[in-house]
Write a protein that holds these residues in place. Structure first.
Motif, PDB file in Angstrom:
ATOM      1  N   ASP A 102       0.893  -1.339  -0.015  1.00 47.61           N
ATOM      2  CA  ASP A 102       0.074  -0.029  -0.120  1.00 47.61           C
ATOM      3  C   ASP A 102       0.837   1.221  -0.013  1.00 47.61           C
ATOM      4  N   GLY A 103       0.343   2.429  -0.574  1.00 43.21           N
ATOM      5  CA  GLY A 103       0.998   3.720  -0.433  1.00 43.21           C
ATOM      6  C   GLY A 103       1.210   4.285   0.985  1.00 43.21           C
ATOM      7  N   THR A 104       2.432   4.547   1.176  1.00 46.61           N
ATOM      8  CA  THR A 104       2.700   5.387   2.672  1.00 46.61           C
ATOM      9  C   THR A 104       2.666   6.844   2.430  1.00 46.61           C
ATOM     10  N   TYR A 105       3.812   7.331   1.927  1.00 48.73           N
ATOM     11  CA  TYR A 105       3.867   8.538   1.444  1.00 48.73           C
ATOM     12  C   TYR A 105       3.474   8.921   0.011  1.00 48.73           C
ATOM     13  N   VAL A 106       2.648   9.611  -0.258  1.00 51.42           N
ATOM     14  CA  VAL A 106       2.082   9.617  -1.678  1.00 51.42           C
ATOM     15  C   VAL A 106       1.792  11.089  -2.175  1.00 51.42           C
ATOM     16  N   ARG A 107       2.980  11.657  -3.097  1.00 48.96           N
ATOM     17  CA  ARG A 107       2.709  13.290  -3.360  1.00 48.96           C
ATOM     18  C   ARG A 107       1.798  13.071  -4.804  1.00 48.96           C
ATOM     19  N   PHE A 108       2.473  12.068  -5.456  1.00 50.35           N
ATOM     20  CA  PHE A 108       1.797  12.085  -6.935  1.00 50.35           C
ATOM     21  C   PHE A 108       1.992  10.640  -7.321  1.00 50.35           C
ATOM     22  N   GLY A 109       0.967   9.879  -7.679  1.00 49.28           N
ATOM     23  CA  GLY A 109       1.268   8.493  -8.102  1.00 49.28           C
ATOM     24  C   GLY A 109       1.090   7.603  -6.983  1.00 49.28           C
ATOM     25  N   GLY A 110       0.978   6.182  -6.968  1.00 49.43           N
ATOM     26  CA  GLY A 110       1.098   5.156  -6.339  1.00 49.43           C
ATOM     27  C   GLY A 110       0.132   5.080  -5.200  1.00 49.43           C
ATOM     28  N   ASN A 111      -0.761   5.796  -5.040  1.00 56.62           N
ATOM     29  CA  ASN A 111      -1.962   5.527  -4.038  1.00 56.62           C
ATOM     30  C   ASN A 111      -2.933   4.564  -4.294  1.00 56.62           C
ATOM     31  N   TYR A 112      -2.369   3.282  -4.397  1.00 56.38           N
ATOM     32  CA  TYR A 112      -3.380   2.092  -4.376  1.00 56.38           C
ATOM     33  C   TYR A 112      -2.806   0.989  -3.496  1.00 56.38           C
ATOM     34  N   ASN A 113      -4.082   0.113  -3.451  1.00 58.46           N
ATOM     35  CA  ASN A 113      -3.569  -1.096  -2.967  1.00 58.46           C
ATOM     36  C   ASN A 113      -3.173  -2.118  -3.933  1.00 58.46           C
ATOM     37  N   ASN A 114      -2.352  -3.123  -3.622  1.00 58.10           N
ATOM     38  CA  ASN A 114      -2.009  -4.207  -4.469  1.00 58.10           C
ATOM     39  C   ASN A 114      -1.826  -5.510  -3.578  1.00 58.10           C
ATOM     40  N   VAL A 115      -2.484  -6.592  -4.382  1.00 59.71           N
ATOM     41  CA  VAL A 115      -2.314  -7.965  -3.948  1.00 59.71           C
ATOM     42  C   VAL A 115      -1.796  -8.700  -4.961  1.00 59.71           C
ATOM     43  N   GLN A 116      -0.821  -9.688  -4.853  1.00 61.74           N
ATOM     44  CA  GLN A 116      -0.365 -10.469  -5.721  1.00 61.74           C
ATOM     45  C   GLN A 116      -0.429 -11.989  -5.426  1.00 61.74           C
ATOM     46  N   VAL A 117      -0.552 -12.775  -6.097  1.00 66.12           N
ATOM     47  CA  VAL A 117      -0.345 -14.571  -5.773  1.00 66.12           C
ATOM     48  C   VAL A 117       0.201 -14.865  -7.138  1.00 66.12           C
TER      49      VAL A 117
END
Length: 310
Positions: free
Chosen positions: A282-297
């Motif tokens: 998950d994004g922690t510090y987000v100024r521009f881009g990267g503000n999303y959750n991701n699950v991978q298997v």
């Protein structure tokens, strides 16, 4: 002894591919394998949250819910006495995206090929190329490696559409990697940068225009612990910056990215040749881009030599 060695090899080896970008979280990316190790990897990645369009189109509050299954192939070999490997990944994207365009809510569905990604990696220190029997006696201490990722513009793209799976340009990421092991613990750290060619047909009204993007620097770190052959858990984090975009030579300074993500990864070897890996970030510090959750298997099948084992 041969059976014990195979369990050791396939328990240690874990190569899993996913979407490759400045936002990667890839623990143990520079761990080496014996010569002529092969693997096929099937990965399913799910994303939900904010997206950005490089600051070049009038969209606000853009979000997406999408999945990216991919097929990857890995092969290791001897390069001038050093351990080296190559991975090729072909992803496919399916998802729904929405946002506000000129104060009107819009939603769109997209399905198509994502850009092909390949990665070449070579060990520089601590990991010579080794046949299986020699590798069995080797103990990792400090490893230094280098890699080059190449993203080819093979994905679905149309300059008449705002949302595309492809980026319509080449991208290159040279990187240096460090890995240190103490007993069951392992520390990994990588530093690199993405470089982009020009997208000559970026979405713009009334006609497409050339778009450029400045390099994106990235740093990635992982601390992991082994719980058995091929079974481990890792705490992952990264930070990236840069990427200012320009449309027809006019910079958009608001598109500068300064963001980071944190996540956790777990891998489990459940048979002689097969492994599973799952991760969440998950994004922690987000100024521009990267503000999303991701699950991978991911599921991986590994073997030695050019012939599949019986």
């Amino acid at each position: 002894m041969r059976l014990d060695f195979k369990h050791f090899l396939y328990g240690l080896f874990a190569v899993f591919a996913g979407p490759l970008s400045a936002q990667d979280l890839s623990p143990r990316a520079y761990v080496i394998t014996p010569q002529n190790t092969n693997a096929v990897i099937l990965t399913w990645a799910f994303f939900t949250g904010g997206i950005n369009f490089n600051g070049s189109v009038p969209i606000t509050g853009a979000t997406g819910t999408y999945s990216v299954p991919s097929f990857s192939y890995y092969h290791s070999f001897d390069l001038l006495g050093r351990s080296a490997n190559v991975t090729v990944s072909l992803p496919y994207g399916v998802g729904t995206f929405e946002g506000e365009v000129n104060e009107q809510h819009k939603s769109v569905y997209r399905s198509g090929l994502v850009d092909l990604v390949s990665r070449f990696s070579v060990n520089l220190l601590g990991g010579p190329a080794m046949p299986p029997r020699e590798f069995m006696r080797w103990k990792q201490k400090t490893i230094l490696g280098a890699s080059l990722k190449v993203l080819a513009p093979t994905g679905q793209y149309s300059p008449e559409k705002i949302v595309n799976w492809g980026i319509n340009r080449w991208a290159f990421k040279p990187e240096l990697g460090y890995s240190e092991r103490w007993g069951n613990w392992m520390l990994d750290a990588y530093g690199g940068a993405w470089f982009y060619t020009t997208n000559q047909a970026y979405y713009s009204v009334p006609l497409p225009k050339p778009q450029t993007e400045a390099p994106i620097g990235s740093f990635e770190g992982h601390i992991s612990r082994n719980f058995g052959l091929g079974t481990w858990v890792s705490l992952d984090g990264n930070f990236w910056w840069g990427g200012v975009t320009s449309l027809s030579g006019i910079q958009n300074l608001a598109s500068r990215q300064t963001s980071s993500r944190i996540g956790v990864t777990a891998a489990w070897r459940f048979t002689q040749h097969q492994s599973l890996k799952a991760s969440y970030s998950d994004g922690t510090y987000v100024r521009f881009g990267g503000n999303y959750n991701n699950v991978q298997v991911a599921w991986q099948y590994s073997w030695l030599g050019w012939r599949l084992p019986r």
